[in-house]
Design a protein around this motif. Structure first.
Motif, PDB file in Angstrom:
ATOM      1  N   THR A 193       0.790  -1.184  -0.161  1.00  0.00           N
ATOM      2  CA  THR A 193      -0.124  -0.100  -0.238  1.00  0.00           C
ATOM      3  C   THR A 193       0.782   1.275  -0.079  1.00  0.00           C
ATOM      4  N   LYS A 194       0.369   2.353  -0.202  1.00  0.00           N
ATOM      5  CA  LYS A 194       1.145   3.487  -0.241  1.00  0.00           C
ATOM      6  C   LYS A 194       1.443   3.788   0.996  1.00  0.00           C
ATOM      7  N   ARG A 195       0.682   3.448   2.112  1.00  0.00           N
ATOM      8  CA  ARG A 195       1.074   3.540   3.613  1.00  0.00           C
ATOM      9  C   ARG A 195       2.198   2.869   3.869  1.00  0.00           C
ATOM     10  N   HIS A 196       2.141   1.624   3.439  1.00  0.00           N
ATOM     11  CA  HIS A 196       3.238   0.528   3.774  1.00  0.00           C
ATOM     12  C   HIS A 196       4.678   1.306   3.264  1.00  0.00           C
ATOM     13  N   ASN A 197       4.422   1.806   2.089  1.00  0.00           N
ATOM     14  CA  ASN A 197       5.567   2.473   1.109  1.00  0.00           C
ATOM     15  C   ASN A 197       6.216   3.602   1.900  1.00  0.00           C
ATOM     16  N   THR A 198       5.305   4.427   2.386  1.00  0.00           N
ATOM     17  CA  THR A 198       5.394   5.658   3.058  1.00  0.00           C
ATOM     18  C   THR A 198       6.613   5.579   4.260  1.00  0.00           C
ATOM     19  N   ILE A 199       5.939   4.482   5.023  1.00  0.00           N
ATOM     20  CA  ILE A 199       6.712   4.230   6.285  1.00  0.00           C
ATOM     21  C   ILE A 199       8.061   3.497   5.942  1.00  0.00           C
ATOM     22  N   VAL A 200       8.113   2.424   4.881  1.00  0.00           N
ATOM     23  CA  VAL A 200       9.425   1.959   4.590  1.00  0.00           C
ATOM     24  C   VAL A 200      10.455   2.919   4.087  1.00  0.00           C
ATOM     25  N   GLN A 201      10.075   4.099   3.445  1.00  0.00           N
ATOM     26  CA  GLN A 201      10.892   5.254   2.836  1.00  0.00           C
ATOM     27  C   GLN A 201      11.349   6.060   4.200  1.00  0.00           C
ATOM     28  N   ASN A 202      10.471   6.244   5.176  1.00  0.00           N
ATOM     29  CA  ASN A 202      10.680   7.106   6.141  1.00  0.00           C
ATOM     30  C   ASN A 202      11.819   6.417   6.883  1.00  0.00           C
ATOM     31  N   ILE A 203      11.706   5.042   7.297  1.00  0.00           N
ATOM     32  CA  ILE A 203      12.781   4.354   8.102  1.00  0.00           C
ATOM     33  C   ILE A 203      13.916   4.380   7.329  1.00  0.00           C
ATOM     34  N   THR A 204      13.960   4.050   6.024  1.00  0.00           N
ATOM     35  CA  THR A 204      15.446   4.117   5.286  1.00  0.00           C
ATOM     36  C   THR A 204      15.746   5.323   5.249  1.00  0.00           C
ATOM     37  N   PHE A 205      15.181   6.551   5.253  1.00  0.00           N
ATOM     38  CA  PHE A 205      15.734   7.941   4.983  1.00  0.00           C
ATOM     39  C   PHE A 205      16.236   8.205   6.591  1.00  0.00           C
ATOM     40  N   ALA A 206      15.517   7.600   7.683  1.00  0.00           N
ATOM     41  CA  ALA A 206      16.146   8.115   8.995  1.00  0.00           C
ATOM     42  C   ALA A 206      17.333   7.177   9.583  1.00  0.00           C
ATOM     43  N   LEU A 207      17.631   6.210   8.742  1.00  0.00           N
ATOM     44  CA  LEU A 207      18.721   5.384   9.023  1.00  0.00           C
ATOM     45  C   LEU A 207      19.882   5.722   8.266  1.00  0.00           C
ATOM     46  N   ARG A 208      19.533   6.343   7.118  1.00  0.00           N
ATOM     47  CA  ARG A 208      20.933   7.078   6.617  1.00  0.00           C
ATOM     48  C   ARG A 208      21.862   7.604   6.975  1.00  0.00           C
ATOM     49  N   PRO A 209      21.629   8.537   7.868  1.00  0.00           N
ATOM     50  CA  PRO A 209      22.868   9.257   8.503  1.00  0.00           C
ATOM     51  C   PRO A 209      23.571   8.324   9.350  1.00  0.00           C
ATOM     52  N   PHE A 210      23.134   7.481  10.161  1.00  0.00           N
ATOM     53  CA  PHE A 210      23.834   6.555  10.894  1.00  0.00           C
ATOM     54  C   PHE A 210      24.595   5.296  10.293  1.00  0.00           C
ATOM     55  N   ALA A 211      23.984   4.918   9.045  1.00  0.00           N
ATOM     56  CA  ALA A 211      24.548   4.110   8.198  1.00  0.00           C
ATOM     57  C   ALA A 211      25.862   4.842   7.489  1.00  0.00           C
ATOM     58  N   ARG A 212      25.798   5.878   7.078  1.00  0.00           N
ATOM     59  CA  ARG A 212      26.788   6.619   6.456  1.00  0.00           C
ATOM     60  C   ARG A 212      28.042   7.084   7.688  1.00  0.00           C
ATOM     61  N   LYS A 213      27.514   7.328   8.830  1.00  0.00           N
ATOM     62  CA  LYS A 213      28.714   7.543   9.984  1.00  0.00           C
ATOM     63  C   LYS A 213      29.298   6.375  10.276  1.00  0.00           C
ATOM     64  N   ASN A 214      28.675   5.153  10.224  1.00  0.00           N
ATOM     65  CA  ASN A 214      29.317   3.842  10.632  1.00  0.00           C
ATOM     66  C   ASN A 214      29.720   2.962   9.775  1.00  0.00           C
ATOM     67  N   GLY A 215      29.570   3.416   8.424  1.00  0.00           N
ATOM     68  CA  GLY A 215      30.010   2.337   7.421  1.00  0.00           C
ATOM     69  C   GLY A 215      29.094   1.415   7.030  1.00  0.00           C
ATOM     70  N   CYS A 216      28.119   1.762   7.252  1.00  0.00           N
ATOM     71  CA  CYS A 216      27.221   0.541   6.951  1.00  0.00           C
ATOM     72  C   CYS A 216      26.159   0.817   5.768  1.00  0.00           C
ATOM     73  N   GLN A 217      25.107   0.044   5.640  1.00  0.00           N
ATOM     74  CA  GLN A 217      24.332   0.278   4.311  1.00  0.00           C
ATOM     75  C   GLN A 217      22.708  -0.305   4.652  1.00  0.00           C
ATOM     76  N   THR A 218      21.789   0.595   4.129  1.00  0.00           N
ATOM     77  CA  THR A 218      20.106   0.220   4.440  1.00  0.00           C
ATOM     78  C   THR A 218      19.900  -0.167   3.274  1.00  0.00           C
ATOM     79  N   PHE A 219      19.055  -1.143   2.963  1.00  0.00           N
ATOM     80  CA  PHE A 219      18.214  -1.688   1.960  1.00  0.00           C
ATOM     81  C   PHE A 219      16.745  -1.933   2.266  1.00  0.00           C
ATOM     82  N   SER A 220      15.894  -1.642   1.258  1.00  0.00           N
ATOM     83  CA  SER A 220      14.506  -1.902   1.450  1.00  0.00           C
ATOM     84  C   SER A 220      13.713  -2.633   0.385  1.00  0.00           C
ATOM     85  N   GLU A 221      13.370  -3.561   0.653  1.00  0.00           N
ATOM     86  CA  GLU A 221      12.156  -4.483   0.120  1.00  0.00           C
ATOM     87  C   GLU A 221      12.918  -5.305  -1.134  1.00  0.00           C
ATOM     88  N   ASN A 222      13.594  -4.741  -1.729  1.00  0.00           N
ATOM     89  CA  ASN A 222      14.208  -5.575  -2.834  1.00  0.00           C
ATOM     90  C   ASN A 222      15.387  -6.497  -2.810  1.00  0.00           C
TER      91      ASN A 222
END
Length: 216
Positions: free
Chosen positions: A66-95
């Motif tokens: 659903t659009k709601r599901h997609n919105t939540i996933v995108q929000n989480i991915t965006f929120a994790l991005r600064p921590f991933a960048r700082k810690n040398g990690c990576q975030t992947f979503s859905e695929n």
């Protein structure tokens, strides 16, 4: 999220479709049983452009979100991005597929966060083996599986430190964090709450996760 649709073996390069509900034993009994090798499974996904979860030869097509599901996933991915960048990690979503420990099983978590060097070595790969954080956004059809079956499989991953279950219909986020030989559990139900994932030094705002979501 998994849609309960099962594919049969190829006949003259055309697969047969069978309705299959993983939680309905009668539906399973009515379906024609088929078995795929891992190589056939990968080839099928590439040929059809459809995501399937793979369970020791059985395959299950993924549901559309659903659009709601997609919105939540995108929000989480965006929120994790600064921590991933700082810690040398990576975030992947859905695929991106998550490889499980027992047997030959591959699933599609909604969000994967990994810091493992082997997981990050080849960005053309589609499989993660050693995540430190997995997140599922719940739906009516997947909630039981995400809370019970998948949770038990995920907890067997030695690298996993945190598992989050995010509700869609209301503000509820369930958080599991590894603590030596057991898992700590917390439930967050306030939009102004902060989720601190200690082992990852990651802090998530519940309000950020649900930004743009309109609860009825």
């Amino acid at each position: 999220m998994i849609e309960c649709i099962k594919k049969g073996r190829f006949l003259e390069n055309l697969p047969f479709l069978y309705l299959h509900n993983k939680n309905d034993p009668m539906s399973t009994a009515r379906s024609h049983k088929s078995h795929y090798t891992f190589e056939e499974y990968i080839a099928l996904e590439k040929a059809q452009g459809i995501r399937y979860e793979f369970d020791n030869g059985e395959i299950y097509a993924m549901a559309g979100a659903t659009k709601r599901h997609n919105t939540i996933v995108q929000n989480i991915t965006f929120a994790l991005r600064p921590f991933a960048r700082k810690n040398g990690c990576q975030t992947f979503s859905e695929n991106v597929k998550q490889k499980l420990q027992d047997g030959e099983r591959y699933v599609y978590p909604d969000v994967i966060y990994t810091c493992d060097s082997e997981d990050l070595a080849d960005d053309s790969d589609v499989i993660v083996s050693s995540p430190c954080l997995l997140i599922e956004v719940l739906s009516d059809s997947t909630e039981d599986s995400d809370k019970m079956e998948k949770r038990q499989h995920y907890f067997k991953l030695p690298s996993l430190q945190c598992y989050l279950l995010v509700a869609q219909q209301s503000c509820i986020i369930e958080v599991y964090q590894r603590a030596n030989d057991f898992w700590k559990f917390q439930s967050h139900t306030a939009l102004n709450a902060q989720i601190y994932l200690e082992a990852l030094d990651v802090r998530l705002s519940v309000a950020d996760i649900y930004e743009g979501v309109m609860f009825s």
